[in-house]
Design a protein around this motif. Structure first.
Motif, PDB file in Angstrom:
ATOM      1  N   ARG A 166      -1.895   0.904  -7.307  1.00  0.00           N
ATOM      2  CA  ARG A 166      -2.755   2.432  -8.049  1.00  0.00           C
ATOM      3  C   ARG A 166      -2.339   2.806  -8.739  1.00  0.00           C
ATOM      4  O   ARG A 166      -3.163   3.995  -9.964  1.00  0.00           O
ATOM      5  N   GLU A 167      -1.630   3.676  -7.664  1.00  0.00           N
ATOM      6  CA  GLU A 167      -1.155   5.439  -8.391  1.00  0.00           C
ATOM      7  C   GLU A 167      -0.607   4.675 -10.151  1.00  0.00           C
ATOM      8  O   GLU A 167      -1.399   5.939 -10.284  1.00  0.00           O
ATOM      9  N   LEU A 168       0.179   3.465 -10.541  1.00  0.00           N
ATOM     10  CA  LEU A 168       0.449   3.227 -11.780  1.00  0.00           C
ATOM     11  C   LEU A 168      -0.853   3.509 -12.616  1.00  0.00           C
ATOM     12  O   LEU A 168      -0.433   4.101 -13.619  1.00  0.00           O
ATOM     13  N   GLU A 169      -1.915   2.758 -11.948  1.00  0.00           N
ATOM     14  CA  GLU A 169      -2.852   3.113 -13.086  1.00  0.00           C
ATOM     15  C   GLU A 169      -3.730   4.432 -13.353  1.00  0.00           C
ATOM     16  O   GLU A 169      -3.741   4.773 -14.546  1.00  0.00           O
ATOM     17  N   GLU A 170      -3.527   4.824 -12.027  1.00  0.00           N
ATOM     18  CA  GLU A 170      -4.208   6.101 -12.130  1.00  0.00           C
ATOM     19  C   GLU A 170      -3.159   7.301 -12.570  1.00  0.00           C
ATOM     20  O   GLU A 170      -4.531   7.885 -13.750  1.00  0.00           O
ATOM     21  N   GLU A 171      -2.393   7.039 -12.708  1.00  0.00           N
ATOM     22  CA  GLU A 171      -1.458   8.649 -13.342  1.00  0.00           C
ATOM     23  C   GLU A 171      -1.301   7.583 -14.713  1.00  0.00           C
ATOM     24  O   GLU A 171      -1.142   8.423 -15.865  1.00  0.00           O
ATOM     25  N   SER A 172      -0.909   6.730 -15.315  1.00  0.00           N
ATOM     26  CA  SER A 172      -0.276   5.934 -16.772  1.00  0.00           C
ATOM     27  C   SER A 172      -1.369   5.964 -17.424  1.00  0.00           C
ATOM     28  O   SER A 172      -0.998   5.101 -18.392  1.00  0.00           O
ATOM     29  N   GLY A 173      -2.993   4.600 -16.771  1.00  0.00           N
ATOM     30  CA  GLY A 173      -3.735   3.528 -17.336  1.00  0.00           C
ATOM     31  C   GLY A 173      -3.165   2.573 -17.704  1.00  0.00           C
ATOM     32  O   GLY A 173      -3.414   1.835 -18.233  1.00  0.00           O
ATOM     33  N   TYR A 174      -1.620   1.905 -17.307  1.00  0.00           N
ATOM     34  CA  TYR A 174      -0.754   0.638 -17.134  1.00  0.00           C
ATOM     35  C   TYR A 174      -1.383   0.548 -15.564  1.00  0.00           C
ATOM     36  O   TYR A 174      -1.638   0.713 -14.435  1.00  0.00           O
ATOM     37  N   ILE A 175      -1.364  -0.997 -15.593  1.00  0.00           N
ATOM     38  CA  ILE A 175      -1.789  -2.881 -14.635  1.00  0.00           C
ATOM     39  C   ILE A 175      -0.681  -2.857 -14.623  1.00  0.00           C
ATOM     40  O   ILE A 175       0.022  -3.546 -15.602  1.00  0.00           O
ATOM     41  N   ALA A 176       0.330  -3.216 -13.469  1.00  0.00           N
ATOM     42  CA  ALA A 176       1.839  -4.000 -13.515  1.00  0.00           C
ATOM     43  C   ALA A 176       0.427  -5.342 -12.850  1.00  0.00           C
ATOM     44  O   ALA A 176       0.497  -5.046 -12.040  1.00  0.00           O
ATOM     45  N   ASP A 177       1.306  -6.453 -13.400  1.00  0.00           N
ATOM     46  CA  ASP A 177       0.732  -7.417 -13.073  1.00  0.00           C
ATOM     47  C   ASP A 177       1.841  -8.300 -11.687  1.00  0.00           C
ATOM     48  O   ASP A 177       1.704  -8.710 -11.067  1.00  0.00           O
ATOM     49  N   ASP A 178       3.489  -7.715 -11.441  1.00  0.00           N
ATOM     50  CA  ASP A 178       3.760  -7.599 -10.637  1.00  0.00           C
ATOM     51  C   ASP A 178       5.001  -6.606 -10.815  1.00  0.00           C
ATOM     52  O   ASP A 178       4.874  -5.576 -11.284  1.00  0.00           O
ATOM     53  N   LEU A 179       4.949  -5.695  -9.470  1.00  0.00           N
ATOM     54  CA  LEU A 179       6.353  -5.180  -9.179  1.00  0.00           C
ATOM     55  C   LEU A 179       7.222  -6.063  -8.181  1.00  0.00           C
ATOM     56  O   LEU A 179       6.956  -6.596  -7.031  1.00  0.00           O
ATOM     57  N   LYS A 180       8.444  -5.074  -8.547  1.00  0.00           N
ATOM     58  CA  LYS A 180       9.435  -5.206  -7.435  1.00  0.00           C
ATOM     59  C   LYS A 180      10.369  -4.078  -6.731  1.00  0.00           C
ATOM     60  O   LYS A 180       9.761  -3.370  -7.191  1.00  0.00           O
ATOM     61  N   LEU A 181      10.450  -4.170  -5.482  1.00  0.00           N
ATOM     62  CA  LEU A 181      10.298  -3.486  -4.594  1.00  0.00           C
ATOM     63  C   LEU A 181      11.880  -3.044  -4.776  1.00  0.00           C
ATOM     64  O   LEU A 181      12.900  -3.697  -4.878  1.00  0.00           O
ATOM     65  N   ILE A 182      12.549  -1.724  -5.200  1.00  0.00           N
ATOM     66  CA  ILE A 182      14.043  -1.319  -5.810  1.00  0.00           C
ATOM     67  C   ILE A 182      15.019  -0.642  -5.008  1.00  0.00           C
ATOM     68  O   ILE A 182      15.891  -0.864  -4.267  1.00  0.00           O
ATOM     69  N   GLY A 183      14.035  -0.239  -4.117  1.00  0.00           N
ATOM     70  CA  GLY A 183      14.831   0.746  -2.396  1.00  0.00           C
ATOM     71  C   GLY A 183      13.578   1.537  -2.288  1.00  0.00           C
ATOM     72  O   GLY A 183      12.258   1.965  -2.857  1.00  0.00           O
ATOM     73  N   GLU A 184      14.298   2.430  -0.770  1.00  0.00           N
ATOM     74  CA  GLU A 184      12.487   3.317  -0.527  1.00  0.00           C
ATOM     75  C   GLU A 184      14.035   3.972   0.735  1.00  0.00           C
ATOM     76  O   GLU A 184      15.067   4.402   0.668  1.00  0.00           O
ATOM     77  N   VAL A 185      13.515   5.267   0.245  1.00  0.00           N
ATOM     78  CA  VAL A 185      14.772   6.372   0.467  1.00  0.00           C
ATOM     79  C   VAL A 185      13.653   8.186   1.313  1.00  0.00           C
ATOM     80  O   VAL A 185      12.404   7.903   1.154  1.00  0.00           O
ATOM     81  N   TYR A 186      14.302   7.951   1.984  1.00  0.00           N
ATOM     82  CA  TYR A 186      13.929   9.546   2.386  1.00  0.00           C
ATOM     83  C   TYR A 186      14.480  10.779   1.737  1.00  0.00           C
ATOM     84  O   TYR A 186      15.658  10.598   1.328  1.00  0.00           O
ATOM     85  N   GLY A 187      13.228  11.705   1.180  1.00  0.00           N
ATOM     86  CA  GLY A 187      14.478  12.813   0.083  1.00  0.00           C
ATOM     87  C   GLY A 187      13.836  13.594   1.012  1.00  0.00           C
ATOM     88  O   GLY A 187      15.147  14.190   0.097  1.00  0.00           O
ATOM     89  N   SER A 188      14.172  13.672   2.213  1.00  0.00           N
ATOM     90  CA  SER A 188      14.331  15.626   2.262  1.00  0.00           C
ATOM     91  C   SER A 188      14.718  14.985   3.612  1.00  0.00           C
ATOM     92  O   SER A 188      13.368  15.542   4.751  1.00  0.00           O
ATOM     93  N   PRO A 189      15.720  13.861   4.106  1.00  0.00           N
ATOM     94  CA  PRO A 189      15.598  13.699   5.725  1.00  0.00           C
ATOM     95  C   PRO A 189      15.669  14.695   6.543  1.00  0.00           C
ATOM     96  O   PRO A 189      15.332  14.551   8.170  1.00  0.00           O
TER      97      PRO A 189
END
Length: 180
Positions: free
Chosen positions: A90-113
């Motif tokens: 949703r965010e990719l399309e909202e901000e860029s106008g592109y639709i992703a057919d597939d997404l790969k999770l590359i990581g999860e991070v805490y920005g300011s733990p």
């Protein structure tokens, strides 16, 4: 020595649209007490997207906390109960106008733990098709496309300061060669 801090009491000192701030009285591992201020956040997602012609989609966006424009990969906050992968699409399309057919999770991070519980899920895609931007009423962004060489140059010249974007670029530059 155990490192856990036990919350003895807590109070909400601010409740906003995006964050909640709590003040915790904690017992430290040495049985002393101290206060912690904790920012509660529903979480966020971000997408490092590579177009069919090997351009990385970035957005320029003013960030009030820094009081300047930052260059970032498309990203946004999760709605309560929202699936992270769906939110990233949703965010990719909202901000860029592109639709992703597939997404790969590359990581999860805490920005300011040290003070915030926000978990950011970072995805990668190189399977895109044209869509349409749908910016929020209070969102103003400009899309910018960077070649892999321009990404490397921007990183090496410290032109990008956003942590999630730097993490995504580390993945991108480690996994894609310039001739692809």
């Amino acid at each position: 020595m155990p490192f856990k801090e036990t919350t003895l009491s807590k109070e909400t000192i601010y409740k906003g649209k995006i964050i909640e701030v709590e003040k915790h009285l904690v017992e430290l591992p040495n049985q002393q007490t101290s206060y912690r201020e904790v920012v509660k956040h529903n979480g966020a997602v971000a997408v490092c997207a590579l177009t069919p012609d090997n351009k990385v989609i970035l957005v320029k966006q003013y960030r009030k906390a820094m009081d300047k424009v930052l260059l970032e990969i498309p990203a946004g906050k999760l709605e309560p109960g929202e699936n992270r992968k769906s939110a990233a699409k949703r965010e990719l399309e909202e901000e860029s106008g592109y639709i992703a057919d597939d997404l790969k999770l590359i990581g999860e991070v805490y920005g300011s733990p040290g003070f915030c519980d926000e978990l950011i899920s970072i995805y990668f895609t190189d399977s895109l098709k044209e869509g349409q931007m749908h910016l929020d009423d209070d969102e103003f962004v400009e899309n910018v496309l960077y070649s892999l060489e321009e990404v490397e140059k921007a990183v090496s010249h410290a032109q990008i300061n956003d942590a999630k974007t730097l993490i995504a670029f580390q993945y991108l530059l480690s996994n894609y060669n310039h001739s692809k």
